[in-house]
Design an enzyme around this catalytic site. Structure first.
Site, short mmCIF file in Angstrom:
data_model
loop_
_atom_site.label_atom_id
_atom_site.label_comp_id
_atom_site.label_asym_id
_atom_site.label_seq_id
_atom_site.Cartn_x
_atom_site.Cartn_y
_atom_site.Cartn_z
N SER A 126 29.38 -34.22 74.22
CA SER A 126 30.62 -32.94 74.21
C SER A 126 29.65 -32.20 74.52
CB SER A 126 31.00 -32.65 72.43
OG SER A 126 31.32 -31.79 72.17
N TYR A 150 28.06 -31.96 63.58
CA TYR A 150 28.61 -32.83 64.43
C TYR A 150 28.32 -32.64 65.72
CZ TYR A 150 31.40 -34.18 68.02
OH TYR A 150 32.02 -35.25 68.72
N LYS A 154 25.35 -34.70 67.84
CA LYS A 154 25.61 -35.55 69.02
C LYS A 154 23.94 -34.93 69.91
CE LYS A 154 29.05 -37.23 69.55
NZ LYS A 154 29.65 -38.53 69.92
P1 NAD Z 1 37.91 -41.05 67.62
O1 NAD Z 1 37.93 -41.27 66.07
O2 NAD Z 1 40.11 -41.47 68.09
O3 NAD Z 1 37.51 -42.46 67.34
C1 NAD Z 1 36.14 -43.08 67.70
C2 NAD Z 1 36.74 -43.82 66.91
O4 NAD Z 1 35.04 -44.65 66.10
C3 NAD Z 1 37.87 -44.69 66.06
O5 NAD Z 1 38.51 -46.04 66.28
C4 NAD Z 1 37.08 -45.32 64.82
O6 NAD Z 1 37.72 -46.28 63.99
C5 NAD Z 1 35.80 -45.92 65.35
N1 NAD Z 1 33.91 -45.81 64.60
C6 NAD Z 1 33.88 -44.49 64.03
N2 NAD Z 1 32.64 -44.85 63.01
C7 NAD Z 1 32.49 -45.66 63.65
C8 NAD Z 1 31.70 -47.22 63.47
N3 NAD Z 1 30.60 -46.15 62.40
N4 NAD Z 1 31.38 -48.26 63.62
C9 NAD Z 1 32.45 -48.60 64.68
N5 NAD Z 1 33.53 -48.09 64.90
C10 NAD Z 1 33.76 -46.60 64.48
O7 NAD Z 1 37.40 -40.19 68.60
P2 NAD Z 1 37.61 -39.88 70.16
O8 NAD Z 1 38.16 -39.29 70.30
O9 NAD Z 1 38.46 -41.51 70.60
O10 NAD Z 1 36.78 -39.74 70.57
C11 NAD Z 1 35.57 -40.75 70.68
C12 NAD Z 1 34.16 -40.01 71.12
O11 NAD Z 1 33.87 -39.06 71.64
C13 NAD Z 1 33.51 -39.47 70.08
O12 NAD Z 1 32.21 -39.83 69.45
C14 NAD Z 1 33.39 -38.05 69.61
O13 NAD Z 1 32.40 -37.42 68.66
C15 NAD Z 1 33.86 -37.90 71.32
N6 NAD Z 1 34.11 -36.39 71.76
C16 NAD Z 1 35.08 -36.38 71.15
C17 NAD Z 1 35.65 -34.99 71.25
C18 NAD Z 1 37.73 -34.66 71.43
O14 NAD Z 1 38.19 -34.02 71.71
N7 NAD Z 1 38.20 -36.07 71.20
C19 NAD Z 1 35.63 -34.52 72.69
C20 NAD Z 1 33.82 -34.60 72.86
C21 NAD Z 1 33.15 -35.71 72.73
C1 WQD Z 2 40.96 -25.02 71.24
C2 WQD Z 2 41.60 -23.81 70.91
C3 WQD Z 2 40.99 -22.47 68.29
C4 WQD Z 2 43.53 -24.90 66.07
C5 WQD Z 2 36.29 -28.42 69.08
C6 WQD Z 2 34.96 -29.60 69.03
C7 WQD Z 2 34.66 -29.52 69.90
C8 WQD Z 2 35.26 -30.84 70.90
C9 WQD Z 2 36.06 -30.94 71.03
C10 WQD Z 2 34.69 -33.16 69.89
C11 WQD Z 2 40.04 -22.58 69.90
C12 WQD Z 2 42.33 -22.55 69.07
C13 WQD Z 2 42.85 -24.61 67.14
C14 WQD Z 2 44.89 -24.66 66.06
C15 WQD Z 2 43.90 -22.52 66.85
N1 WQD Z 2 35.28 -31.99 69.90
N2 WQD Z 2 42.92 -22.94 67.66
N3 WQD Z 2 44.69 -22.70 66.29
O1 WQD Z 2 37.20 -25.71 68.76
O2 WQD Z 2 37.23 -26.04 71.36
O3 WQD Z 2 36.26 -28.04 69.98
O4 WQD Z 2 37.52 -29.86 69.72
O5 WQD Z 2 33.56 -32.77 70.45
O6 WQD Z 2 33.46 -29.97 69.59
O7 WQD Z 2 35.52 -27.48 68.02
O8 WQD Z 2 38.71 -27.73 70.39
O9 WQD Z 2 41.33 -28.43 69.75
O10 WQD Z 2 39.89 -27.16 67.90
O11 WQD Z 2 40.85 -24.75 69.75
O12 WQD Z 2 44.36 -20.97 67.46
O13 WQD Z 2 45.04 -24.36 65.23
O14 WQD Z 2 42.52 -23.85 70.32
O15 WQD Z 2 40.27 -21.45 67.59
O16 WQD Z 2 40.19 -21.51 70.73
P1 WQD Z 2 37.74 -26.59 69.68
P2 WQD Z 2 40.02 -26.73 69.14
#
Ligand code: NAD
Ligand code: WQD
Length: 339
Positions: A126, A150, A154
């Site tokens: 991330s 979190y 990562k």
């Molecule tokens: P999500 O929660 O929709 O998907 C994660 C999936 O993993 C879920 O279906 C959950 O049931 C499953 N899971 C969690 N723990 C588990 C375990 N121990 N064993 C088996 N299954 C398990 O999240 P997402 O948005 O699809 O994110 C996927 C990956 O990408 C995550 O690792 C997240 O940290 C990373 N990521 C997400 C974002 C984002 O903003 N969505 C940004 C950067 C990185």
């Molecule tokens: C985006 C912008 C908020 C909600 C997070 C995690 C990051 C990654 C992606 C997993 C910011 C603003 C948000 C609201 C708002 N996930 N906001 N009102 O914070 O960039 O990242 O998700 O890896 O690790 O930290 O994403 O969508 O929460 O926020 O004003 O109700 O929207 O302040 O500027 P963020 P976000």
């Protein structure tokens, strides 16, 4: 013979969209998910979109015996590891849960994979590993710094993977640092389905537009950005999914690993997103300005050059596509998969 890809966290937001693109690209998918944050319906819809089936195993990646059995049943060529927990606030309240799931879970998975001689691995990292960036756009070589458990989970996994590759050159590891994934599949059949109050901006806006919530709280309008609200690099989840296909193809064609940003290279403010979503949905998105959210940063956007050079991949969809597709999913599924 089609290559078989083990996808952990397959029924989640990014996993489900990636399964669609893997099947379209001719890979076979073996899916693992414990369904702690997703619905079984998601993968059924993936199969419907793709017109192909998936072998699904409801398993926790920490369950070594069950994962070993999956690897004995299927000759896996590579793994995409999405499974994990991702809520920043929850990680602050329950750090041990995040270490256990995200770090210990990955270690358990890596041990089982090593024993089965499966050593091609893509990891969902991330942009959070960059903390508050010193310079923009963010390069893969930019300083790493984390501000919450979190993010630490990562970064710890990235470091563990680097040690593993150093110790055993047979491992081919791709670390993918996602920026802000949004949008949904163009069919409107699959999308992001957060439980409870959404933490992230786009799902919250979508729930306001569809009438599930009254108004958006904009967290601060006094950041050093053009309109004072936070700027992020939003990336369409379908583009992100294609980034995984490109990364897999590189793992299959080259020795060695890589770390790449998956972003668009462009930033949009919170108010830009509100306006774009209003235009895409034809609905008003009322908002109020409230104080900054603790831990938030002003601006974050990627340099997308490394992904272009190493993977031959660039995001194709713009902010209007992201909002239109997110809205189609929200509008067709106002209660998510629950209905
Ligand atoms: P999500 O929660 O929709 O998907 C994660 C999936 O993993 C879920 O279906 C959950 O049931 C499953 N899971 C969690 N723990 C588990 C375990 N121990 N064993 C088996 N299954 C398990 O999240 P997402 O948005 O699809 O994110 C996927 C990956 O990408 C995550 O690792 C997240 O940290 C990373 N990521 C997400 C974002 C984002 O903003 N969505 C940004 C950067 C990185
Ligand atoms: C985006 C912008 C908020 C909600 C997070 C995690 C990051 C990654 C992606 C997993 C910011 C603003 C948000 C609201 C708002 N996930 N906001 N009102 O914070 O960039 O990242 O998700 O890896 O690790 O930290 O994403 O969508 O929460 O926020 O004003 O109700 O929207 O302040 O500027 P963020 P976000």
């Amino acid at each position: 013979m089609p290559k078989k890809i083990l996808v952990t966290g397959a029924s989640g937001f990014i996993g489900s969209h990636t399964c669609v693109e893997l099947l379209a690209a001719g890979f076979e998918v073996v899916a693992v998910d414990n369904l702690c944050n997703s619905a079984p319906e998601a993968l059924l819809r993936v199969e419907r979109i793709a017109g192909k089936s998936i072998s699904f195993h409801q398993i926790d990646v920490r369950d070594r015996a069950a994962m070993t059995a999956v690897l004995a049943e299927h000759a896996i060529d590579a793994v995409i590891h999405f499974a994990g927990l991702k809520a920043v606030g929850e990680s602050v309240a329950q750090p041990l849960m995040y270490i256990d799931n995200n770090v210990s879970g990955t270690v358990a998975l890596l041990e089982v994979l090593a024993a089965a001689h499966v050593k091609r691995f893509l990891f969902s990292s991330s942009a959070t590993v960059y903390g508050d960036p010193e310079t923009l756009p963010i390069l893969e070589t930019s300083r790493l710094s984390v501000t919450n458990p979190y993010g630490r989970s990562k970064l710890m996994v990235e470091q563990i993977l680097a040690d593993l590759v150093h110790a055993d050159a047979q491992w081919q590891v791709g670390v993918l640092r996602y920026f802000n994934p949004v949008g949904a599949h163009a069919s409107g059949l699959i999308g992001e389905d957060p439980g409870g109050i959404p933490n992230n901006l786009m799902p919250f806006i979508a729930q306001v537009a569809v009438g599930r919530r009254d108004k958006l709280s904009v967290f601060g309008n006094d950041y050093p950005t053009p309109d004072g609200t936070g700027v992020r690099d939003y990336i369409h989840v379908a583009d992100l999914a294609l980034g995984h296909v490109a990364a897999l193809n590189r793992l299959f064609s080259c020795e060695g690993g890589f770390t790449v940003n998956l972003g668009t290279g462009r930033g949009y403010s919170v108010l830009d997103i509100v306006r774009a979503f209003e235009a895409a949905s034809g609905r008003a998105v009322p908002y109020q300005i409230v104080p900054r959210r603790p831990g938030d940063i002003a601006s974050c956007y990627a340099s997308a050059e490394q992904a272009r050079e190493l993977l031959g991949w660039t995001a194709q969809k713009n902010i209007d596509d992201m909002c239109a597709d997110h809205w189609r999913w929200q509008h067709q599924n106002p209660q998510g998969y629950a209905a």
